[in-house]
Design a protein around this motif. Structure first.
Motif, PDB file in Angstrom:
ATOM      1  N   LEU A 120       0.791  -1.225   0.000  1.00 39.61           N
ATOM      2  CA  LEU A 120       0.000   0.000   0.000  1.00 39.61           C
ATOM      3  C   LEU A 120       0.824   1.276   0.000  1.00 39.61           C
ATOM      4  CD1 LEU A 120      -2.688  -1.024   2.692  1.00 39.61           C
ATOM      5  CD2 LEU A 120      -2.863  -1.218   0.205  1.00 39.61           C
ATOM      6  N   ARG A 121       2.137   1.188   0.138  1.00 41.77           N
ATOM      7  CA  ARG A 121       2.959   2.389   0.330  1.00 41.77           C
ATOM      8  C   ARG A 121       2.870   3.325  -0.868  1.00 41.77           C
ATOM      9  NH1 ARG A 121       5.051   1.572  -3.862  1.00 41.77           N
ATOM     10  NH2 ARG A 121       6.890   0.379  -4.433  1.00 41.77           N
ATOM     11  N   THR A 122       2.925   4.611  -0.525  1.00 49.33           N
ATOM     12  CA  THR A 122       2.961   5.664  -1.544  1.00 49.33           C
ATOM     13  C   THR A 122       4.364   6.272  -1.549  1.00 49.33           C
ATOM     14  OG1 THR A 122       2.323   7.405   0.015  1.00 49.33           O
ATOM     15  CG2 THR A 122       0.536   6.192  -1.075  1.00 49.33           C
ATOM     16  N   ASP A 125       4.943   7.852   1.741  1.00 47.46           N
ATOM     17  CA  ASP A 125       5.263   6.871   2.775  1.00 47.46           C
ATOM     18  C   ASP A 125       6.732   6.464   2.701  1.00 47.46           C
ATOM     19  OD1 ASP A 125       2.611   6.757   3.722  1.00 47.46           O
ATOM     20  OD2 ASP A 125       2.082   5.258   2.208  1.00 47.46           O
ATOM     21  N   ARG A 160       1.329   2.974  10.165  1.00 50.11           N
ATOM     22  CA  ARG A 160       0.380   3.936   9.603  1.00 50.11           C
ATOM     23  C   ARG A 160       0.074   3.651   8.132  1.00 50.11           C
ATOM     24  NH1 ARG A 160       3.438   7.841  12.468  1.00 50.11           N
ATOM     25  NH2 ARG A 160       4.406   8.538  10.523  1.00 50.11           N
ATOM     26  N   ILE A 161       1.036   3.087   7.415  1.00 54.08           N
ATOM     27  CA  ILE A 161       0.805   2.795   6.001  1.00 54.08           C
ATOM     28  C   ILE A 161      -0.355   1.812   5.826  1.00 54.08           C
ATOM     29  CG2 ILE A 161       1.827   1.780   3.914  1.00 54.08           C
ATOM     30  CD1 ILE A 161       4.536   2.802   4.861  1.00 54.08           C
ATOM     31  N   SER A 162      -0.613   0.992   6.841  1.00 54.03           N
ATOM     32  CA  SER A 162      -1.715   0.029   6.756  1.00 54.03           C
ATOM     33  C   SER A 162      -3.069   0.723   6.662  1.00 54.03           C
ATOM     34  CB  SER A 162      -1.705  -0.893   7.980  1.00 54.03           C
ATOM     35  OG  SER A 162      -2.138  -0.189   9.137  1.00 54.03           O
ATOM     36  N   ARG A 163      -3.136   1.999   7.070  1.00 48.02           N
ATOM     37  CA  ARG A 163      -4.379   2.775   7.089  1.00 48.02           C
ATOM     38  C   ARG A 163      -5.408   2.152   8.037  1.00 48.02           C
ATOM     39  NH1 ARG A 163      -0.649   4.563   4.203  1.00 48.02           N
ATOM     40  NH2 ARG A 163      -0.941   5.445   2.122  1.00 48.02           N
ATOM     41  N   ASN A 164      -4.922   1.371   9.021  1.00 43.86           N
ATOM     42  CA  ASN A 164      -5.811   0.669   9.954  1.00 43.86           C
ATOM     43  C   ASN A 164      -5.496   1.123  11.375  1.00 43.86           C
ATOM     44  OD1 ASN A 164      -6.990  -1.228  11.748  1.00 43.86           O
ATOM     45  ND2 ASN A 164      -7.046  -2.772  10.138  1.00 43.86           N
TER      46      ASN A 164
END
Length: 248
Positions: A120-122, A125, A160-164
């Motif tokens: 999921l990394r941008t 990130d 935080r990258i997990s967005r969870n």
């Protein structure tokens, strides 16, 4: 036919259960008010002491906020990551939860967080991870305290990258409980700088895997590092609890 004994249930527990269910189902929304004590007594068919005990339990759980003298009734609160953090922290430090269970749970969490980070990394990130890794490099020469802060920042970015938010809170709690082992390892290390450089190299490998979108590789690196650093603190008979996670 053989029946099991049942535990007695106090009236205030039934009151708590119904109010909790109303909050969870959305019938009671954050910011809304519960009825007055007198109205609650009437609706539940119980005495004032029962209602007050139920409200005390709900306030301790941070589901409601009650102000003395407020005629509007207790306020329903939104679910809070801080409340979850406190609950998990108490559980993680409970006597019946041993180091093997904590380490096993952290291996599961870290593995999942690293896998999600790789998927999921941008670019932003990755920039955050680059910054944290550079701070770790500087920390090697500036001392353990700075190195440790940068290490924590690196793991916080990954979570935080997990967005969870559940994963973020769980990671923070379990990492904090186990963190003292890192300090103990450094305190007794014959060469602290060498040990910090070893950990720095590991984090660089992790970042390479995340940058390459290699979720399985990043997850394995995370779990293997935890095992290598902490398994020696776990009693030998309990180490088989950890080994299967290294094969997944």
């Amino acid at each position: 036919m053989r029946f099991e004994p049942v535990a007695p249930v106090r009236a205030y527990e039934r009151v708590v259960e119904q109010i909790e269910q109303a909050v969870i189902s959305g019938e009671l929304k954050p910011g809304e008010r519960l009825p007055s004590e007198r109205e609650l007594m009437t609706q539940f068919g119980v005495g004032r002491s029962t209602i007050r005990e139920a409200l005390r339990v709900l306030q301790a759980a941070e589901m409601i906020r009650s102000r003395p003298g407020d005629p509007r009734g207790p306020e329903v609160l939104a679910a809070s990551p801080a409340a979850l953090h406190r609950s998990m922290h108490r559980l993680a430090r409970a006597n019946h939860v041993g180091l093997a269970e904590l380490l096993q749970f952290r291996m599961i969490l870290d593995g999942s967080a690293h896998l999600l980070a790789a998927e999921l990394r941008t670019d932003d990130d990755l920039a955050g991870l680059d910054t944290a890794l550079e701070s770790m490099r500087e920390g090697v020469s500036h001392g353990y305290a700075e190195f440790s802060r940068a290490d924590v920042a690196f793991h916080e970015v990954i979570a935080r990258i997990s967005r969870n938010p559940l994963l973020v809170v769980s990671e923070e709690v379990v990492r904090g409980v186990v963190l003292e082992l890192i300090e103990d390892k450094l305190e007794h290390a014959s060469n602290r700088t060498s040990l910090m450089r070893t950990w720095l190299a590991h984090h660089a490998e992790v970042l390479d895997a995340i940058r390459a979108a290699d979720g399985a590789g990043a997850a394995h690196l995370a779990k293997q590092a935890l095992y290598d650093n902490y398994a020696e603190y776990v009693p030998a008979p309990q180490r088989p609890l950890l080994a299967p996670l290294l094969r997944s």
